[in-house]
Design an enzyme around this catalytic site. Structure first.
Site, mmCIF file in Angstrom:
data_model
loop_
_atom_site.group_PDB
_atom_site.id
_atom_site.type_symbol
_atom_site.label_atom_id
_atom_site.label_comp_id
_atom_site.label_asym_id
_atom_site.label_seq_id
_atom_site.Cartn_x
_atom_site.Cartn_y
_atom_site.Cartn_z
ATOM 1 C CE LYS A 259 -10.150 4.420 6.097
ATOM 2 N NZ LYS A 259 -8.925 5.144 5.719
ATOM 3 C CG ASP A 264 -6.956 5.584 11.493
ATOM 4 O OD1 ASP A 264 -6.414 4.550 12.354
ATOM 5 O OD2 ASP A 264 -6.447 5.825 10.437
ATOM 6 C CE LYS A 271 -4.237 8.098 11.893
ATOM 7 N NZ LYS A 271 -3.379 8.010 10.500
ATOM 8 C CG ASP A 282 -9.890 7.283 8.002
ATOM 9 O OD1 ASP A 282 -9.835 7.794 6.879
ATOM 10 O OD2 ASP A 282 -9.104 6.636 8.445
ATOM 11 C CG ASP A 342 -2.069 4.875 10.640
ATOM 12 O OD1 ASP A 342 -3.585 5.085 10.610
ATOM 13 O OD2 ASP A 342 -1.547 5.929 10.668
ATOM 14 C CD GLU A 344 -7.286 2.715 9.186
ATOM 15 O OE1 GLU A 344 -5.961 2.709 9.313
ATOM 16 O OE2 GLU A 344 -8.018 3.581 8.635
ATOM 17 N NE ARG A 346 -3.370 0.133 2.581
ATOM 18 C CZ ARG A 346 -2.233 0.863 2.306
ATOM 19 N NH1 ARG A 346 -1.147 0.015 1.981
ATOM 20 N NH2 ARG A 346 -2.198 2.248 2.291
HETATM 21 ZN ZN LIG Z 1 -5.065 4.541 9.363
#
Ligand SMILES: [Zn+2]
Length: 509
Positions: A259, A264, A271, A282, A342, A344, A346
């Protein structure tokens, strides 16, 4: 700044003046356990006048020793049940810092060996901790000419051991650069280019997918996350494919999805209340996998093939942003209802895993992994530890247990979580219109089983669910959540750790 250079020192006389080293840093469980009489004598004399010697890292005037400096850094609580091999890492970092502050540039690291099983990798763990200590942020290195850095670290090891440590540290250095750098310098296109440069002139095969039509066709969930970033060319997504293939027969094969959410915002489920700071980190999963590939490219281990796909995306917000309730068909043909934008990571991983699945089916002894800073829940659950969630095929073969043992020995401890039927119940789309729901609609940190159930989603949305124990072609799969372990210290701005690179490398080789 290049990664720290470990030098194999085979002559014990290197501890003495005139050897070219300018400090001796001793990491030891006790003053009685130092194997060189000259050092032991100086340390015990030092302890007579300073009670801190043997209790904290101290610098002693040491005529006759390399650089005239002796630094003794004790492994605290060595005999305690509570301590583990990271006690050596802590001591090495403190000792090295002191040597650096004192003006040393070429310290010799002497690690007193232990007979206790849990400390069996104390020397490489201490050495690698020095690399972690010395790394400085890429933005800083690019802005300021670095001075006063450690040039090399001497180790009393074989040439082969030094080569392995240098290769691991090269990979970790790359991983930290990729993970820890701010979102414009390390945007998705820049991340991809940084990898291309890092892998140039190696045995790795590298390809970068950047064409929007290809991305939308082959990585539909990833492209949904990226949808509002397409409007800004420098924020557009990339998929980086990297492959290592040993010469000769291939006995085992490994497939990694990383990932790489370079920033993000949360997307339309934005957020709020300060929750966005630090979200350039991230991308630690993709970063660690890229670093692992770098290490492999240097050491060229026999008998294995390793394939990685890195999903590099900015989860932006704008009028094009994807929203909850949408139903998007994954690369594996699974219709996914978006539960929260959020969640995202996965989505990115599911498409990568689907591509890897198709490659793994025809390979000998294939194992698949996803590596990601995926959930806040794993941090609530385990603090700073990595979590591994296996599918039943992996559990039957003891993959997670092996990873846990290796991580423990190499100073990257991890927790083994178990996938349960309740995790599958959480990803049912209540409307029945979609095959699967990507997430619930609350932060994972307040969701029971918040880091386990995403593995159920990943299995289903990637098509891996069809490769269970009773299928014609069972596939080993383990999801590795590093949200708690990718950064040390300050959760927003601390230093990237490159975890779980070392443990994964040991698992492969
Ligand atoms: Zn996220």
């Amino acid at each position: 700044m290049t990664p720290v250079n470990f030098v194999d020192v085979k002559d014990n006389d290197a501890i003495f003046e005139g050897s070219g080293w300018d400090a001796v840093v001793v990491v030891t469980s006790s003053l009685d356990n130092i194997e060189f009489d000259e050092i032991s004598l100086l340390a015990s004399h030092g302890a007579n006048i300073d009670a801190r010697v043997g209790r904290s890292a101290t610098l002693l005037f040491a005529p006759g020793l390399a650089g005239g400096r002796l630094i003794v850094s004790p492994v605290l609580n060595y005999a305690s049940d509570v301590q583990d091999v990271r006690g050596y890492a802590d001591a090495a970092r403190k000792g090295l810092s002191l040597a650096k502050e004192a003006g040393a540039r070429k310290p010799l690291l002497v690690v007193s060996l232990s007979h206790e099983g849990k400390y069996r990798q104390s020397l490489p763990v201490a050495a690698l901790a020095c690399g972690q200590e010395l790394w400085q942020a890429l933005e800083l290195r690019e802005a300021v000419i670095q001075r006063d850095t450690i040039e090399s670290i001497g180790l009393l090891v074989s040439t082969e051991q030094a080569k392995v440590l240098n290769a691991i540290e090269s990979g970790r250095h790359l991983a930290r650069d990729l993970c820890g750098t701010e979102p414009e310098r390390m945007s998705a296109p820049n991340f991809a280019q940084y990898c291309v440069n890092a892998f140039a002139n190696t045995c790795l095969k590298v390809a970068v997918i950047e064409d929007r039509a290809v991305l939308e066709r082959d990585y539909p969930l990833l492209s949904a996350v990226a949808r509002s970033s397409f409007a800004v060319p420098r924020h557009q997504p990339r998929v980086v494919k990297v492959e290592y293939c040993a010469d000769g027969d291939i006995e085992r094969s490994y497939f990694f999805a990383g990932k790489g959410v370079v920033y993000d915002t949360g997307g339309a489920d934005i957020k709020v209340a300060g929750g966005m700071a630090g979200m350039s980190r991230d991308k630690g999963g993709a970063a660690a996998v890229a670093g692992l590939m770098k290490t492999l490219s240097i050491l060229k281990p026999k008998g294995i093939r390793v394939v990685a796909e890195l999903g590099l995306v900015r989860n932006s917000i704008g009028s094009e942003a994807f929203v909850t309730d949408e139903i998007i068909t994954s690369h594996a043909g699974v219709r996914v209802r978006i539960g929260n934008t959020d969640a995202e990571g996965r989505l990115v991983l599911a498409d990568l895993l689907s591509h890897l699945r198709l490659k793994a089916i025809n390979e000998p002894n294939a194992q698949l992994f996803s590596v990601a800073t995926l959930t806040g829940h794993v941090v609530r659950c385990y603090g700073g530890y990595t979590a591994v969630v296996e599918n039943p095929v992996a559990r039957e073969q003891g993959v997670g247990e092996r990873l846990q043992q290796l991580g423990e020995a190499w100073g990257e401890p991890l927790e083994l979580s178990r996938l349960r039927r309740e995790d599958y119940a959480k990803i049912v789309d209540p409307s029945g219109a979609a095959d699967v729901l990507s997430s619930n609609n609350a932060p994972s940190s307040v969701t029971a089983r918040g880091h386990q159930y995403p593995a159920a989603f990943l299995l289903k949305a990637s098509g891996l669910q069809a490769h269970g124990i009773n299928s014609d072609k069972p596939l080993v799969y383990a999801h590795v959540d590093i949200a708690g372990s990718a950064i040390e210290g300050d959760p927003l701005y601390g230093k990237p750790t490159a975890a779980p690179l070392v443990g994964l490398f040991q698992h492969l080789c």
